[in-house]
Scaffold this active site. Sequence first.
Site, PDB file in Angstrom:
ATOM      1  N   GLU A 199     111.664  75.736   5.599  1.00 22.46           N
ATOM      2  CA  GLU A 199     113.226  74.960   6.684  1.00 22.46           C
ATOM      3  C   GLU A 199     113.066  76.128   7.372  1.00 22.46           C
ATOM      4  O   GLU A 199     114.047  75.653   8.676  1.00 22.46           O
ATOM      5  CB  GLU A 199     113.589  75.620   5.299  1.00 22.46           C
ATOM      6  CG  GLU A 199     115.144  74.674   6.156  1.00 22.46           C
ATOM      7  CD  GLU A 199     115.910  74.683   4.558  1.00 22.46           C
ATOM      8  OE1 GLU A 199     116.862  73.395   4.701  1.00 22.46           O
ATOM      9  OE2 GLU A 199     115.775  74.562   3.065  1.00 22.46           O
ATOM     10  N   GLU A 246     103.925  76.391  -9.432  1.00 22.28           N
ATOM     11  CA  GLU A 246     102.484  76.342  -7.887  1.00 22.28           C
ATOM     12  C   GLU A 246     101.461  76.164  -8.654  1.00 22.28           C
ATOM     13  O   GLU A 246     101.302  77.209  -9.995  1.00 22.28           O
ATOM     14  CB  GLU A 246     102.935  77.276  -7.482  1.00 22.28           C
ATOM     15  CG  GLU A 246     102.925  77.924  -6.632  1.00 22.28           C
ATOM     16  CD  GLU A 246     102.461  76.906  -4.911  1.00 22.28           C
ATOM     17  OE1 GLU A 246     101.426  76.023  -4.336  1.00 22.28           O
ATOM     18  OE2 GLU A 246     103.561  76.743  -4.314  1.00 22.28           O
ATOM     19  N   LYS A 256      97.577  60.300   5.923  1.00 16.19           N
ATOM     20  CA  LYS A 256      96.471  59.701   5.897  1.00 16.19           C
ATOM     21  C   LYS A 256      96.984  58.295   4.330  1.00 16.19           C
ATOM     22  O   LYS A 256      97.396  58.920   3.227  1.00 16.19           O
ATOM     23  CB  LYS A 256      95.183  60.163   5.045  1.00 16.19           C
ATOM     24  CG  LYS A 256      94.688  60.236   6.706  1.00 16.19           C
ATOM     25  CD  LYS A 256      93.726  61.390   6.096  1.00 16.19           C
ATOM     26  CE  LYS A 256      92.885  62.007   7.084  1.00 16.19           C
ATOM     27  NZ  LYS A 256      91.819  62.794   7.606  1.00 16.19           N
ATOM     28  N   THR A 294     114.436  77.251   2.443  1.00 15.29           N
ATOM     29  CA  THR A 294     112.960  78.071   1.986  1.00 15.29           C
ATOM     30  C   THR A 294     112.544  78.303   3.853  1.00 15.29           C
ATOM     31  O   THR A 294     112.650  78.613   4.663  1.00 15.29           O
ATOM     32  CB  THR A 294     112.283  76.409   2.003  1.00 15.29           C
ATOM     33  OG1 THR A 294     111.692  75.856   2.633  1.00 15.29           O
ATOM     34  CG2 THR A 294     112.701  75.357   0.871  1.00 15.29           C
ATOM     35  N   GLU A 295     110.941  78.909   3.665  1.00 15.16           N
ATOM     36  CA  GLU A 295     110.417  79.986   4.876  1.00 15.16           C
ATOM     37  C   GLU A 295     109.681  78.344   5.569  1.00 15.16           C
ATOM     38  O   GLU A 295     110.282  79.340   6.582  1.00 15.16           O
ATOM     39  CB  GLU A 295     109.122  80.737   3.891  1.00 15.16           C
ATOM     40  CG  GLU A 295     108.853  81.892   2.795  1.00 15.16           C
ATOM     41  CD  GLU A 295     109.294  80.927   1.097  1.00 15.16           C
ATOM     42  OE1 GLU A 295     109.323  82.098   0.092  1.00 15.16           O
ATOM     43  OE2 GLU A 295     109.329  80.285   1.275  1.00 15.16           O
ATOM     44  N   ASP A 320     110.788  68.289   7.143  1.00 21.51           N
ATOM     45  CA  ASP A 320     110.629  68.219   7.878  1.00 21.51           C
ATOM     46  C   ASP A 320     109.681  67.100   8.865  1.00 21.51           C
ATOM     47  O   ASP A 320     109.956  66.522   9.919  1.00 21.51           O
ATOM     48  CB  ASP A 320     110.346  69.966   8.847  1.00 21.51           C
ATOM     49  CG  ASP A 320     108.975  69.168   8.783  1.00 21.51           C
ATOM     50  OD1 ASP A 320     108.588  69.748   7.438  1.00 21.51           O
ATOM     51  OD2 ASP A 320     107.794  69.727   9.414  1.00 21.51           O
ATOM     52  N   ASP A 327     103.466  68.887   0.637  1.00 26.86           N
ATOM     53  CA  ASP A 327     102.478  67.937   1.219  1.00 26.86           C
ATOM     54  C   ASP A 327     102.082  67.005   2.218  1.00 26.86           C
ATOM     55  O   ASP A 327     102.966  65.894   1.076  1.00 26.86           O
ATOM     56  CB  ASP A 327     101.415  68.370   1.182  1.00 26.86           C
ATOM     57  CG  ASP A 327     100.127  68.482   1.882  1.00 26.86           C
ATOM     58  OD1 ASP A 327     100.291  67.602   2.892  1.00 26.86           O
ATOM     59  OD2 ASP A 327      99.206  68.945   1.782  1.00 26.86           O
ATOM     60  N   GLU A 341     111.375  73.723  -9.517  1.00 25.25           N
ATOM     61  CA  GLU A 341     111.550  73.085  -8.704  1.00 25.25           C
ATOM     62  C   GLU A 341     109.448  73.386  -8.330  1.00 25.25           C
ATOM     63  O   GLU A 341     108.603  73.946  -8.629  1.00 25.25           O
ATOM     64  CB  GLU A 341     111.674  74.518  -7.079  1.00 25.25           C
ATOM     65  CG  GLU A 341     111.241  74.241  -6.498  1.00 25.25           C
ATOM     66  CD  GLU A 341     111.123  75.293  -5.427  1.00 25.25           C
ATOM     67  OE1 GLU A 341     110.807  75.386  -4.164  1.00 25.25           O
ATOM     68  OE2 GLU A 341     110.934  76.678  -5.588  1.00 25.25           O
TER      69      GLU A 341
END
Length: 214
Positions: free
Chosen positions: A195, A69, A122, A192-193, A154, A118, A44
Amino acid sequence: MRLRNKPWAAALIQAHPELIMVNPSQMAGKWQQRFPKKQPLELELGSGKGKFILEKAQQNPQTNFIAMEIQTAALGMILKQQVELQLPNLQLLQANGRELVNLFSPNEIQKLYLNFSDPWPKTRHTKRRLTAPNFLEQYQTILSPQGEIEFKTDNQGLFEYSLCSCNNFGLEFDDVFLNLHHSERAANNITTEYEDKFSKKGQPIYFLAAHFKD
């Protein structure tokens, strides 16, 4: 999204080298050595607070997982739970996603998860999107033949960009859903959080699964 600083996170990370690696320089091709069993390896990229990857590892003991991460605070939150759970099939990695081909050998990963990355809206930041061609090229290298990418967001703009980017790069789509929670994958979906947060507001969750052509 950057999390608030967790003053305890850095010390916790230093205290558990058996569970987490920080910027490894010579692990490519050797990740299976970090696990008790040699099993299919899934990654992930951008694990956030870890809800998805922790549940994924608990539900799939026959698979090895890496939670990657860059943020120390986020990794600290995942590691805090992993110290308690001691899941044998989960390792943590602190590193930058731009370095994937230096961290993993060709064909080393069987599946890649991109969850609520993310959007970098732009235009000048296009190359930072995790579904941009420069990232897809790395994924193609580290994924095994027929290795799959699963992507959730999302953000409609990022999703539309990702569909075009993956298609133009030559990936084949296995599934595309404009509302994951009302799809055939909903029953087995691990959230996920972010989500949970967005779906509670009625925001549709966009999803695609794709693989590189032979």
